[in-house]
Design a protein around this motif. Sequence first.
Motif, PDB file in Angstrom:
ATOM      1  N   PRO A  31       0.814  -1.220   0.000  1.00 43.11           N
ATOM      2  CA  PRO A  31       0.000   0.000   0.000  1.00 43.11           C
ATOM      3  C   PRO A  31       0.850   1.274   0.000  1.00 43.11           C
ATOM      4  CG  PRO A  31       0.086  -0.920   2.205  1.00 43.11           C
ATOM      5  CD  PRO A  31       0.775  -1.915   1.296  1.00 43.11           C
ATOM      6  N   LEU A  33       1.832   4.479   1.589  1.00 43.72           N
ATOM      7  CA  LEU A  33       1.808   5.016   2.950  1.00 43.72           C
ATOM      8  C   LEU A  33       2.027   6.522   2.924  1.00 43.72           C
ATOM      9  CD1 LEU A  33       4.010   2.301   4.716  1.00 43.72           C
ATOM     10  CD2 LEU A  33       1.507   2.371   4.514  1.00 43.72           C
ATOM     11  N   ASP A  34       1.294   7.225   3.749  1.00 45.57           N
ATOM     12  CA  ASP A  34       1.418   8.676   3.848  1.00 45.57           C
ATOM     13  C   ASP A  34       2.809   9.037   4.371  1.00 45.57           C
ATOM     14  OD1 ASP A  34       1.184  11.395   5.061  1.00 45.57           O
ATOM     15  OD2 ASP A  34      -0.910  11.172   4.434  1.00 45.57           O
ATOM     16  N   THR A  44      -3.310   2.940   7.407  1.00 49.11           N
ATOM     17  CA  THR A  44      -3.333   2.311   6.083  1.00 49.11           C
ATOM     18  C   THR A  44      -2.766   0.900   6.155  1.00 49.11           C
ATOM     19  OG1 THR A  44      -3.166   4.430   4.941  1.00 49.11           O
ATOM     20  CG2 THR A  44      -2.462   2.472   3.710  1.00 49.11           C
ATOM     21  N   SER A  47      -5.082  -1.505   8.119  1.00 49.57           N
ATOM     22  CA  SER A  47      -6.225  -1.876   7.282  1.00 49.57           C
ATOM     23  C   SER A  47      -5.821  -2.938   6.266  1.00 49.57           C
ATOM     24  CB  SER A  47      -6.771  -0.634   6.580  1.00 49.57           C
ATOM     25  OG  SER A  47      -7.833  -0.977   5.733  1.00 49.57           O
TER      26      SER A  47
END
Length: 155
Positions: A31, A33-34, A44, A47
């Motif tokens: 994913p 990631l910020d 994130t 989840s």
Amino acid sequence: MKILFLHGWQSRPGGLKPSYLLSRGHEVINPLLDDDDFEAAVDTAQSALEIHRPQVIVGSSRGGAVAMALNSHRIPLVLLCPAWRLWGTADRVKTGTLILHSPADEVIPFTDSRYLVDNSRPAVVTLITVGSDHRLADPDSLQTMLRACENHGTP
């Protein structure tokens, strides 16, 4: 094997290391990631963990700090030069965690990983010396990461 790969700061999904794992036949959940909000990055990743239920979690640099902040239960962690001192609040890891780190890392001091191993006692944590820099992108480092995932990802 299903692997959750958590990238480093200012990295993106689909980089060399997750692509290497993918090319070796593994399913890789990677994913985005910020970079600016650590808690958003953890949310994130948490989840993705809950949705995909991976067998191994790999965290690279800042992704290692994110991995350490997860409620990962019994899922093994493979941390690549974890940047835990820079992000998050965790300063311990669970039994079975493998840390891969180069003594020549120019970004995250190797001593940070040594401290993490010592501070996590009585947990059994293994520190593997590999690579010639922070990226761990050389063939030996990639192969070591692959073996770490494959050896810890089976119950």
